[in-house]
Each structure stands twice: as structure tokens, then as C-alpha cells.
Scaffold this active site. Structure first.
Site, short mmCIF file in Angstrom:
data_model
loop_
_atom_site.label_atom_id
_atom_site.label_comp_id
_atom_site.label_asym_id
_atom_site.label_seq_id
_atom_site.Cartn_x
_atom_site.Cartn_y
_atom_site.Cartn_z
N GLN A 16 0.84 -1.20 0.00
CA GLN A 16 0.00 0.00 0.00
C GLN A 16 0.87 1.25 0.00
O GLN A 16 2.02 1.21 0.41
CB GLN A 16 -0.92 0.00 1.24
CG GLN A 16 -1.91 -1.15 1.27
CD GLN A 16 -2.84 -1.15 0.08
OE1 GLN A 16 -3.49 -0.16 -0.22
NE2 GLN A 16 -2.90 -2.27 -0.63
N CYS A 17 0.28 2.35 -0.45
CA CYS A 17 0.94 3.64 -0.48
C CYS A 17 1.54 3.94 0.90
O CYS A 17 0.89 3.68 1.91
CB CYS A 17 -0.08 4.71 -0.87
SG CYS A 17 0.59 6.37 -0.92
N PRO A 18 2.74 4.43 0.96
CA PRO A 18 3.64 4.89 -0.10
C PRO A 18 4.69 3.85 -0.50
O PRO A 18 5.64 4.17 -1.21
CB PRO A 18 4.33 6.09 0.54
CG PRO A 18 4.52 5.65 1.97
CD PRO A 18 3.24 4.85 2.29
N ASP A 43 -2.07 -1.34 -5.61
CA ASP A 43 -2.66 -0.23 -4.85
C ASP A 43 -3.44 0.68 -5.79
O ASP A 43 -2.87 1.18 -6.77
CB ASP A 43 -1.54 0.55 -4.15
CG ASP A 43 -2.05 1.67 -3.26
OD1 ASP A 43 -3.26 1.96 -3.29
OD2 ASP A 43 -1.24 2.25 -2.53
#
Length: 79
Positions: A16-18, A43
Site C-alpha cells: 500500500q501507499c507509499p 494499490d
């Protein structure tokens, strides 16, 4: 991480981000100027994240595609 054609690959699926962008930033350090890094991510925010990353770093987003929930980005490293 490098295939026989000299392009580099990064599997960031499930992150997932980042994290996809952070891993791509690290992986690009081993890519020669003008070389490419292909990143695969799942993502949903990855398309806008990678577009912003390339704009901010001066690298070129050569391609951005999505197939079956997997986003694929080809980034050309700036000189």
C-alpha cells in the site's frame, strides 16, 4: 530484478501507499540513466502516485496500464 534485455523489474503487488513508490525510488538507483524500471502494483492510488513521483523526480513515465487489478508502470530513469 534485471531481465535479459537489461530492463529492471519491481514487484510491488500487495503493498500500500507509499511503499510502491518508495521501493521504486530505491530500485531506480541501480538503473542506468536512460534505462527503464517496470513496476507492478495493486494499490488503487498507484497511478496518481507514480505520475506525481515521475514529475517530481524528473524521471519519465513511459507507460501506465492496468489489467485485472494490476497496474504496470514503465519508468525511464533521467540522466
Amino acid at each position: 530484478m534485471t531481465d535479459q534485455g537489461g530492463s529492471h523489474q519491481l514487484d510491488a503487488k500487495g503493498l500500500q501507499c507509499p511503499l510502491p513508490v518508495l521501493r521504486a525510488r530505491k530500485a531506480l538507483k541501480s538503473v542506468p540513466a536512460g534505462g527503464t524500471l517496470t513496476v507492478e502494483a495493486t494499490d488503487p492510488s498507484a497511478p496518481k502516485d507514480f505520475a506525481a513521483f515521475c514529475e517530481a523526480t524528473g524521471n519519465r513515465l513511459v507507460a501506465s496500464t492496468e489489467e485485472g487489478g494490476v497496474y504496470r508502470f514503465v519508468i525511464e530513469r533521467a540522466a
